[in-house]
Enzyme design. Sequence first.
Site, PDB file in Angstrom:
ATOM      1  N   GLU A  60       1.769   7.981  -2.201  1.00  0.00           N
ATOM      2  CA  GLU A  60       1.594   6.559  -2.499  1.00  0.00           C
ATOM      3  C   GLU A  60       0.131   6.357  -2.780  1.00  0.00           C
ATOM      4  OE1 GLU A  60       2.674   3.662   0.432  1.00  0.00           O
ATOM      5  OE2 GLU A  60       4.768   4.303   0.405  1.00  0.00           O
ATOM      6  N   ASP A  71      -2.766  -6.434   4.351  1.00  0.00           N
ATOM      7  CA  ASP A  71      -3.411  -5.244   4.896  1.00  0.00           C
ATOM      8  C   ASP A  71      -4.430  -5.574   5.965  1.00  0.00           C
ATOM      9  OD1 ASP A  71      -2.312  -2.927   3.510  1.00  0.00           O
ATOM     10  OD2 ASP A  71      -3.027  -3.953   1.703  1.00  0.00           O
ATOM     11  N   TYR A 186      11.612   0.935   1.475  1.00  0.00           N
ATOM     12  CA  TYR A 186      10.470   1.070   2.379  1.00  0.00           C
ATOM     13  C   TYR A 186      10.681   0.066   3.512  1.00  0.00           C
ATOM     14  CZ  TYR A 186       5.441   1.323   3.647  1.00  0.00           C
ATOM     15  OH  TYR A 186       4.235   1.491   4.296  1.00  0.00           O
TER      16      TYR A 186
END
Lengths: 289, 403
Positions: A60, A71, A186
């Site tokens: 990734e 994040d 995911y």
Amino acid sequence: MTTAPNSKNGGRARIEARFAKLRDEGRAALVTYIMSGDPDLETSAKIIAGLPAAGADIIELGMAFTDPMADGPSIQVAGLRALDAGITLKKTLAMVADFRQHDMETPIVLMGYYNPIHAMGVPEFLAAASASGIDGLIIVDLPPEEDAELCLPALEAGLSFIRLATPTTDEKRLPAVMANTSGFVYYVSYAGITGAGSADADTVAAAVARIQEHTDLPIAVGFGIRTPEQAKGIASVADGVVVGTAFIDVLRDSLDAAGKATATTVDAVLDLSRDLAAGVASANRRAAP
Amino acid sequence: MSKPNSYRTGPDAGGRFGIHGGRFAAETLMPLILELEDAYRAAQADPSFREELDYYLAQYAGRPSPLYFAERLTEHFGGAKIYFKRDELNHTGSHKINNCLGQILLARRMGKTRIIAETGAGQHGVASATVSALFGLPCTVYMGEVDVERQQPNVFRMKLLGSEVVPVSSGSRTLKDALNEAIRDWVTNVADTFYIIGTVAGPHPYPELVRDFQSVIGDEAKEQILKAEGRLPDTLVACIGGGSNAMGLFHPFLDDDGVEIIGVEAAGDGIETGRHAASITGGRPGVLHGNRTYLLQDEDGQITEAHSISAGLDYPGIGPEHAWLNDVGRVKYDSATDADALAAFQMCSKLEGIIPALEPSHALAHVAKIAPDLPKDHIIVMNMCGRGDKDIFTVAEMLGVKI
């Protein structure tokens, strides 16, 4: 480059082939996240080139963005390091094209936020990504409600669009989330930002079982997996283990005081990959269905 | 683009205003965003929600705010008649309280037990802290370090009100970074936390519901100007950062053909210098903070830093409905520099005895530009959306005065 890698064995096909191979080997995938261009383009290219031999099954590649809202601090700062070093989306694609000169098997998935792609233009981006040998996309701020933006055109172009499912994705929503997903799913192990929590194998096992009722795709689990031990635990209940912040942190710790790469930077990342791969390989896999 | 039958029907079911708006949010937040929309629709259909909101707007916030004829400024410019919609007289000193009261009542209906907010100038932070104190909910306010520095009085106010103020040190350390950090908190605490967004931006339904809660400004102004002048105004003027005070004034007038509407962005050191916060004038469409809209960004889609003397306008985006109103040509977007705003700030203080916030000082700077050349029967309504007490330190520094 004379042929588009995705026309024969790229895109969805490359990801499918990789999971088929791993199924035969009876192990889960190690999915390694690194930030493209961190700490500089040359070092980043070396890391990517070295990852497959260091046990990474899928790479990734983070696309740096000034405002990465999902994040934590580690990945935010990594993105800024990469931007300071001059990374752009076009340079990331060029780096992948170089990688493809030597490796036609390891899937590469771009992960990040929509705006840099939006700025390039979706048709231009998809053409360039396919030509460079990108296999899939994970775009944090494109939920199924916005599928017309990029997901559907990407599928049309032969790329996988890998969806995030989270602990808040309820039964009512799962069918919509799975509808246009391809490559793999995911699963985000906790509600929160990257690098902030810890994945619990039992909770994850229940979640994976819940998602499997809605899809036949492989399920990779990320967020909160840092150590070979943790990777082993998750690899025994999921089809893939995604590690991100831990890679960013060992890379950061290898830098000099000015934030530049040192002689140990590439190896620091690859050593962690080898350790994690060993953890994943040692997992007791549930019997294949 | 053909003229729509009405400018007031948006957004569509997907939260779009033309190409702008939408729901560009992380999956973790999507179920909650959809739940919020359901809760808002239920509240809209429930007369008791409106009654409760109206009660607090009147008894707690002090609405309606007056529509004041600024006689001395009118005389000074020698042209158009200038009215101020006095939203700086609201409790907490700005229009932000209108929206915060609406959202916290929604939060209570949804059973949320914790409030978070972002703030630039601190006005929205203070209003969020205020309503949190009023209803006894813990509140965390994210504020860029640069803004914490230049808006100390508001930081202290929020703390007095019992809120936690978290300085944000990432990125440009201003409003956009405060938003990023608030979103990170929200993703982490999605089950119990309600995010009171302060402007007409963010994922759908935020732009719509903030607009609806702020439309009380325009609804009142319409009634008040009809009473004062027997007709609608010729021109509306308001400053724009994210654009909530402007949208609140503009929206009720959008279908009144004869009313010219002008939004004033912050031009900072001047558009040509690149150091500004004028997203429409100097940006292009992109996706940030849950919606598509005009953004300040570089060629590679990286967000560039906004610059304005006014912390409340120091944001690289604009609400998506403004972006659409620009595209269809219904609202004109202009800009005023730091220097223009500073001059207007001083002029208004001296001539009207009203110290305006630096944000509406931008709107006034535009009024100063157009009013002298307009006929005496031309009516301008400007939103005086905040008071300037919070800005006296910034202004003193700009003027080289030590206090």
